[in-house]
Scaffold this active site. Structure first.
Site, PDB file in Angstrom:
ATOM      1  N   GLY A 263      -4.845   8.501  -3.015  1.00 46.81           N
ATOM      2  CA  GLY A 263      -5.213   9.650  -2.197  1.00 46.81           C
ATOM      3  C   GLY A 263      -6.697   9.875  -2.299  1.00 46.81           C
TER       4      GLY A 263
ATOM      5  N   CYS B  74      -3.749   3.905  -8.088  1.00 50.15           N
ATOM      6  CA  CYS B  74      -5.077   4.493  -7.913  1.00 50.15           C
ATOM      7  C   CYS B  74      -5.063   5.971  -8.329  1.00 50.15           C
ATOM      8  CB  CYS B  74      -5.555   4.279  -6.477  1.00 50.15           C
ATOM      9  SG  CYS B  74      -7.325   4.602  -6.287  1.00 50.15           S
ATOM     10  N   TYR B  75      -5.163   6.905  -7.370  1.00 45.68           N
ATOM     11  CA  TYR B  75      -5.114   8.320  -7.757  1.00 45.68           C
ATOM     12  C   TYR B  75      -3.846   8.621  -8.546  1.00 45.68           C
ATOM     13  CZ  TYR B  75      -4.923  13.400  -7.452  1.00 45.68           C
ATOM     14  OH  TYR B  75      -4.847  14.730  -7.765  1.00 45.68           O
TER      15      TYR B  75
ATOM     16  N   HIS C 167      -5.133  -1.551  -5.297  1.00 47.31           N
ATOM     17  CA  HIS C 167      -4.158  -1.277  -4.237  1.00 47.31           C
ATOM     18  C   HIS C 167      -3.305  -2.510  -3.918  1.00 47.31           C
ATOM     19  CE1 HIS C 167      -5.535   2.757  -3.145  1.00 47.31           C
ATOM     20  NE2 HIS C 167      -6.694   2.322  -3.623  1.00 47.31           N
TER      21      HIS C 167
ATOM     22  N   GLU D  44      -0.857  -2.557  -1.970  1.00 50.97           N
ATOM     23  CA  GLU D  44      -0.267  -2.430  -0.632  1.00 50.97           C
ATOM     24  C   GLU D  44      -1.145  -2.995   0.473  1.00 50.97           C
ATOM     25  OE1 GLU D  44      -1.538  -0.041  -2.459  1.00 50.97           O
ATOM     26  OE2 GLU D  44      -2.469   1.572  -1.291  1.00 50.97           O
TER      27      GLU D  44
ATOM     28  N   ASP E  57      11.126   2.243  21.808  1.00 51.43           N
ATOM     29  CA  ASP E  57      11.709   3.307  20.973  1.00 51.43           C
ATOM     30  C   ASP E  57      12.911   3.964  21.652  1.00 51.43           C
ATOM     31  OD1 ASP E  57       9.561   2.676  19.423  1.00 51.43           O
ATOM     32  OD2 ASP E  57       8.378   4.438  19.976  1.00 51.43           O
TER      33      ASP E  57
ATOM     34  N   LYS F  20       7.216   1.413  13.371  1.00 51.13           N
ATOM     35  CA  LYS F  20       7.303   0.701  14.657  1.00 51.13           C
ATOM     36  C   LYS F  20       7.787  -0.750  14.488  1.00 51.13           C
ATOM     37  CE  LYS F  20       6.233   0.813  19.114  1.00 51.13           C
ATOM     38  NZ  LYS F  20       6.528   1.933  20.017  1.00 51.13           N
TER      39      LYS F  20
END
Ligand code: XMP
Length: 516
Positions: free
Chosen positions: A57, A84-85, A171, A173, A230, A372
């Site tokens: 964050g 991280c944070y 990170h 990710e 969608d 998505k």
């Protein structure tokens, strides 16, 4: 969350980070959800997650009002990974120390692994990781040991083996940490004991069952079908659950692409056997748009008209209780973040905004926990044609925001023909899937040309083709000259009223993808 037997929770300390982490966890075929950073430990215990991830964050643990989690989560006996944070917060709350940095460490770093027994199993002695932080942990809390370091960050990863608490400064990710997925997999499979069971097929089965339970044996539902991925996926999923007790309303607003109404009807009525009410409201929309030049006013009028028509048609159906919407997870997170979390509010597009409240319809949002790309996987699982699954985004106000200035039938027809040629040639060149969008725009000017011996005074068509990951930023596509040439020749030869084609070579920012 119901029925998803193995769930991992991501505590949200900044939704951009959380969302990326959640996507990566789901790519490991483990179901996860993003929850508020201050969710009470008792609530977490009730959800029985297999693991918890504290996201990164934008804050520093030293900021006034820096977001914190409930300290009770550290004694639930559930494995936790702080990123991280999240790591810094864990260190600070459990009695370690965090140093304030003079400058940010940003970029790639070589992670030296000091212990590869669990989180870093299979990675060998070192791996590349992506750092983006100011503060860092300087003293690990009691019970923790350091399990990896980098040149600049002596405590790049830490662990409390007994309590199964882990912290990593980098990170995992992001794509710049090439083996980040393996690190997440180690956490999920080895440490939390999850198995990779979250698949599209499992999602379809479970959603079908849940929609059936929710709607009951008698309930009827209605949905607005646009032909986009969608709303199509949501409709087919609900149809699978309740069959023809679902009615789809497909409104032709007169600003659709060439052949679109026919394509949508043949796919959903003929192929999927959905009950589709088709409303050709072209005249009403064109009347509502008459004389309107302002782009936002066009959007507003199209939105209002759509809602009015949808409402009229839905009322005709009689006792309908449920409304199906194709809301996606990012919309849910962003609207939630706007009133709670530390994340800044980000622009969000809603499929069908502002639907009639006085109709008192209960919502069915079968895609509300999907990203998505997951919707596309589910769409394929449901057998939706590739033409719908892989289709470029198309704005709700359709061709009305690509006919610059006043929208008239004549100008719409010109644009529709030109746009169809663009799509055909882009597909023929094998470029469709590489592009985010490729389309034609009709500016509100005319220029001089010469055809045969005759002087012409006609419209130009602007060609817009961009690459992008998410539509937030975009680069103009370097289309091959021969493709540009074919598109230009065909449009000028085949579309009456056009004598010139220009190529838009601006990126976003500072331009936008659409011209209006
Ligand atoms: P811009 O033009 O803002 O577009 O760079 C970013 C993405 O959003 C789409 N877009 C819209 N979609 N309603 C929509 O549903 C709208 O009013 C709208 N305006 C832009 C655009 O096609 C691109 O993919």
């Amino acid at each position: 969350m119901e029925g998803r037997d193995q769930i991992v929770l991501v505590l949200d300390f900044g939704s951009q980070y959380s969302m990326l982490i959640a996507r990566k966890v789901r790519e490991c075929n483990v179901y996860c959800e993003i929850v508020r950073h201050d969710i009470p430990a008792s609530e977490i215990a009730r959800l029985v997650p297999r693991g918890i991830i504290l996201s990164g964050g934008p804050s520093s643990v030293y900021d006034d009002g820096a977001p914190r989690c409930d300290p009770g989560i550290f004694s639930l006996g559930i494995p936790i990974l702080g990123i991280c944070y999240g790591m810094q917060l864990m260190a600070r709350m459990l009695g370690g120390d965090v140093g304030r940095a003079d400058r940010r460490e940003y970029g790639k770093a070589e992670l030296a692994i000091d212990d590869d027994s669990d989180l870093f199993a299979g990675l060998g002695g070192s791996t590349t990781c992506w750092m983006s932080h100011g503060d860092s942990v300087t003293v690990v809390p009691p019970g923790f040991t350091t399990i990896a370091h980098t040149y600049n960050t002596p405590i790049a990863a830490m662990r409390d083996e007994t309590r199964r608490l882990f912290g990593i400064q980098f990170h995992p990710e992001v794509a710049h940490t090439p083996r980040g997925k393996e690190i997440l997999q180690n956490f999920l499979y080895r440490i939390c004991g999850c198995s990779p069971s979250w698949t599209a097929a499992a999602f379809v089965e479970e959603s079908t069952r849940r929609i059936r339970d929710h709607v009951g044996d008698e309930g009827r539902a209605v949905c607005a079908l646009s032909g986009g991925v969608d709303s199509s996926t949501a409709a087919v999923l609900v149809h699978r659950a309740i069959g023809r007790r679902l009615t789809c309303i497909f409104v032709n607003n007169g600003v659709l692409r060439k052949g679109e109404p026919e394509r949508v009807l043949s796919t959903f009525r003929d192929h999927f056997k959905l009950d589709v009410v088709y409303v050709d409201a072209t005249e009403r929309f064109l009347a509502a748009l008459r004389g309107v030049r302002d782009p936002e006013e066009k959007r507003k009028r199209i939105g209002h008209e759509f809602i009015r028509i949808f409402e009229e048609e839905a009322r005709k159906l009689g006792n309908v209780e449920f409304l199906v919407q194709g809301t996606l997870y990012p919309d849910v997170i962003e609207s939630r973040a706007s009133d709670t979390g530390p994340a800044a509010r980000i622009k969000s597009h809603h499929n069908v905004g502002g639907l009639p409240e006085d109709m008192e319809l209960k919502l069915i949002e079968p895609l509300r926990y999907l990203f998505k790309d997951e919707v596309r996987v589910v769409a394929r699982e449901l057998g939706l044609p590739e033409e719908i699954v892989g289709r470029h985004p198309f704005p709700g106000p359709g061709l009305a925001v690509r006919v610059i200035g006043e929208v008239t039938r004549e100008r719409l027809d010109i644009l529709r023909e030109a746009d169809a040629i663009v799509e055909e040639e882009i597909r023929r060149a094998g470029l469709y899937d590489e592009l985010w969008q490729a389309f034609a725009v009709l500016p509100a000017i005319r220029s001089v040309g010469v055809m045969g011996d005759e002087r012409t005074y006609a419209y130009p068509v602007a060609l817009r083709a961009v690459t992008s990951q998410d539509g937030m930023t975009a680069d103009w596509a370097r289309l091959p000259y021969d493709v540009l040439e074919r598109i230009s020749n065909r449009i000028i030869n085949e579309v009456h009223g056009v004598n010139r084609v220009v190529y838009d070579i601006s990126s976003k920012p500072p331009s936008t993808i659409e011209w209006e």
